[in-house]
Design a protein around this motif. Structure first.
Motif, PDB file in Angstrom:
ATOM      1  N   GLU A   9       0.819  -1.213   0.000  1.00 25.70           N
ATOM      2  CA  GLU A   9       0.000   0.000   0.000  1.00 25.70           C
ATOM      3  C   GLU A   9       0.855   1.267   0.000  1.00 25.70           C
ATOM      4  OE1 GLU A   9      -3.310   0.616  -0.294  1.00 25.70           O
ATOM      5  OE2 GLU A   9      -3.444  -1.524  -0.782  1.00 25.70           O
ATOM      6  N   LEU A  10       2.020   1.204   0.598  1.00 24.70           N
ATOM      7  CA  LEU A  10       2.912   2.363   0.642  1.00 24.70           C
ATOM      8  C   LEU A  10       3.787   2.487  -0.601  1.00 24.70           C
ATOM      9  CD1 LEU A  10       4.007   2.271   4.381  1.00 24.70           C
ATOM     10  CD2 LEU A  10       2.380   3.818   3.305  1.00 24.70           C
ATOM     11  N   GLY A  11       3.635   1.563  -1.549  1.00 24.66           N
ATOM     12  CA  GLY A  11       4.389   1.634  -2.791  1.00 24.66           C
ATOM     13  C   GLY A  11       5.732   0.940  -2.733  1.00 24.66           C
ATOM     14  N   GLY A  12       5.923   0.097  -1.768  1.00 24.56           N
ATOM     15  CA  GLY A  12       7.195  -0.607  -1.634  1.00 24.56           C
ATOM     16  C   GLY A  12       7.452  -1.593  -2.747  1.00 24.56           C
ATOM     17  N   ASP A  13       6.392  -2.236  -3.245  1.00 26.67           N
ATOM     18  CA  ASP A  13       6.598  -3.192  -4.326  1.00 26.67           C
ATOM     19  C   ASP A  13       7.020  -2.492  -5.613  1.00 26.67           C
ATOM     20  OD1 ASP A  13       4.123  -2.015  -4.574  1.00 26.67           O
ATOM     21  OD2 ASP A  13       3.141  -3.806  -5.362  1.00 26.67           O
ATOM     22  N   ALA A  14       6.485  -1.306  -5.866  1.00 25.70           N
ATOM     23  CA  ALA A  14       6.908  -0.539  -7.045  1.00 25.70           C
ATOM     24  C   ALA A  14       8.358  -0.097  -6.906  1.00 25.70           C
ATOM     25  CB  ALA A  14       6.003   0.665  -7.249  1.00 25.70           C
ATOM     26  N   LEU A  15       8.749   0.277  -5.705  1.00 25.12           N
ATOM     27  CA  LEU A  15      10.137   0.680  -5.462  1.00 25.12           C
ATOM     28  C   LEU A  15      11.091  -0.493  -5.662  1.00 25.12           C
ATOM     29  CD1 LEU A  15      12.114   2.893  -4.438  1.00 25.12           C
ATOM     30  CD2 LEU A  15      11.734   1.954  -2.148  1.00 25.12           C
ATOM     31  N   VAL A  16      10.731  -1.653  -5.152  1.00 28.44           N
ATOM     32  CA  VAL A  16      11.571  -2.839  -5.320  1.00 28.44           C
ATOM     33  C   VAL A  16      11.659  -3.221  -6.792  1.00 28.44           C
ATOM     34  CG1 VAL A  16      11.693  -5.323  -4.831  1.00 28.44           C
ATOM     35  CG2 VAL A  16      11.182  -3.727  -2.998  1.00 28.44           C
TER      36      VAL A  16
ATOM     37  N   GLU B 102      11.239  -1.260  -9.444  1.00 29.22           N
ATOM     38  CA  GLU B 102      12.019  -0.251 -10.158  1.00 29.22           C
ATOM     39  C   GLU B 102      13.511  -0.406  -9.879  1.00 29.22           C
ATOM     40  OE1 GLU B 102      12.617   4.539  -9.860  1.00 29.22           O
ATOM     41  OE2 GLU B 102      10.590   3.757  -9.648  1.00 29.22           O
ATOM     42  N   THR B 103      13.848  -0.693  -8.635  1.00 29.46           N
ATOM     43  CA  THR B 103      15.251  -0.850  -8.264  1.00 29.46           C
ATOM     44  C   THR B 103      15.877  -2.057  -8.955  1.00 29.46           C
ATOM     45  OG1 THR B 103      14.822   0.150  -6.112  1.00 29.46           O
ATOM     46  CG2 THR B 103      16.843  -1.132  -6.331  1.00 29.46           C
ATOM     47  N   LEU B 104      15.179  -3.182  -8.937  1.00 27.72           N
ATOM     48  CA  LEU B 104      15.747  -4.396  -9.524  1.00 27.72           C
ATOM     49  C   LEU B 104      15.775  -4.340 -11.049  1.00 27.72           C
ATOM     50  CD1 LEU B 104      14.305  -7.169  -7.203  1.00 27.72           C
ATOM     51  CD2 LEU B 104      16.670  -6.414  -7.390  1.00 27.72           C
ATOM     52  N   THR B 105      14.768  -3.763 -11.669  1.00 24.75           N
ATOM     53  CA  THR B 105      14.777  -3.707 -13.134  1.00 24.75           C
ATOM     54  C   THR B 105      15.745  -2.666 -13.674  1.00 24.75           C
ATOM     55  OG1 THR B 105      12.842  -2.252 -13.084  1.00 24.75           O
ATOM     56  CG2 THR B 105      12.442  -4.603 -13.446  1.00 24.75           C
ATOM     57  N   SER B 106      16.185  -1.752 -12.821  1.00 23.35           N
ATOM     58  CA  SER B 106      17.156  -0.761 -13.285  1.00 23.35           C
ATOM     59  C   SER B 106      18.599  -1.246 -13.154  1.00 23.35           C
ATOM     60  CB  SER B 106      16.981   0.552 -12.521  1.00 23.35           C
ATOM     61  OG  SER B 106      17.336   0.382 -11.163  1.00 23.35           O
ATOM     62  N   LEU B 107      18.803  -2.434 -12.625  1.00 24.76           N
ATOM     63  CA  LEU B 107      20.157  -2.980 -12.539  1.00 24.76           C
ATOM     64  C   LEU B 107      20.676  -3.276 -13.940  1.00 24.76           C
ATOM     65  CD1 LEU B 107      19.782  -5.469  -9.547  1.00 24.76           C
ATOM     66  CD2 LEU B 107      20.945  -3.272  -9.541  1.00 24.76           C
TER      67      LEU B 107
END
Length: 94
Positions: free
Chosen positions: A30-37, A39-44
């Motif tokens: 709900e806080l957007g943590g899954d989107a952050l994770v 985005e972080t992993l796909t930007s590697l």
């Protein structure tokens, strides 16, 4: 009677872990943590197989501190969307 008490105690611990992990995952989503994770992993810069290797390394590291039940309940919902966006099917990049 003591065995029954210990069994209920262990079962209560497991249920508490499941409830806590589920609540944590829901709040994080709900806080957007899954989107952050995601985005972080796909930007590697490693490519799809490097991202999978990174995820396996993270899960291996978490295995030192968490049990497989907690890893499955907390990490798997967060990483499922990342893996599905990598377009890896049967070991080949599609």
């Amino acid at each position: 009677m003591e065995v029954v008490h210990q069994t209920f105690s262990i079962t209560a611990y497991i249920v508490a872990i499941v409830i806590g992990a589920t609540c944590f995952a829901l709040v994080l989503r709900e806080l957007g943590g899954d989107a952050l994770v995601e985005e972080t992993l796909t930007s590697l810069p490693f490519g799809p197989y490097g991202i999978v290797a990174s995820i396996l390394g993270i899960v291996f590291f978490l295995g030192f501190f968490l049990d497989w039940i907690e890893i499955t309940l907390i990490i798997l919902p967060l990483l499922a969307s990342v893996i599905s966006h990598l377009k890896i099917k049967y070991g080949c990049i599609v």
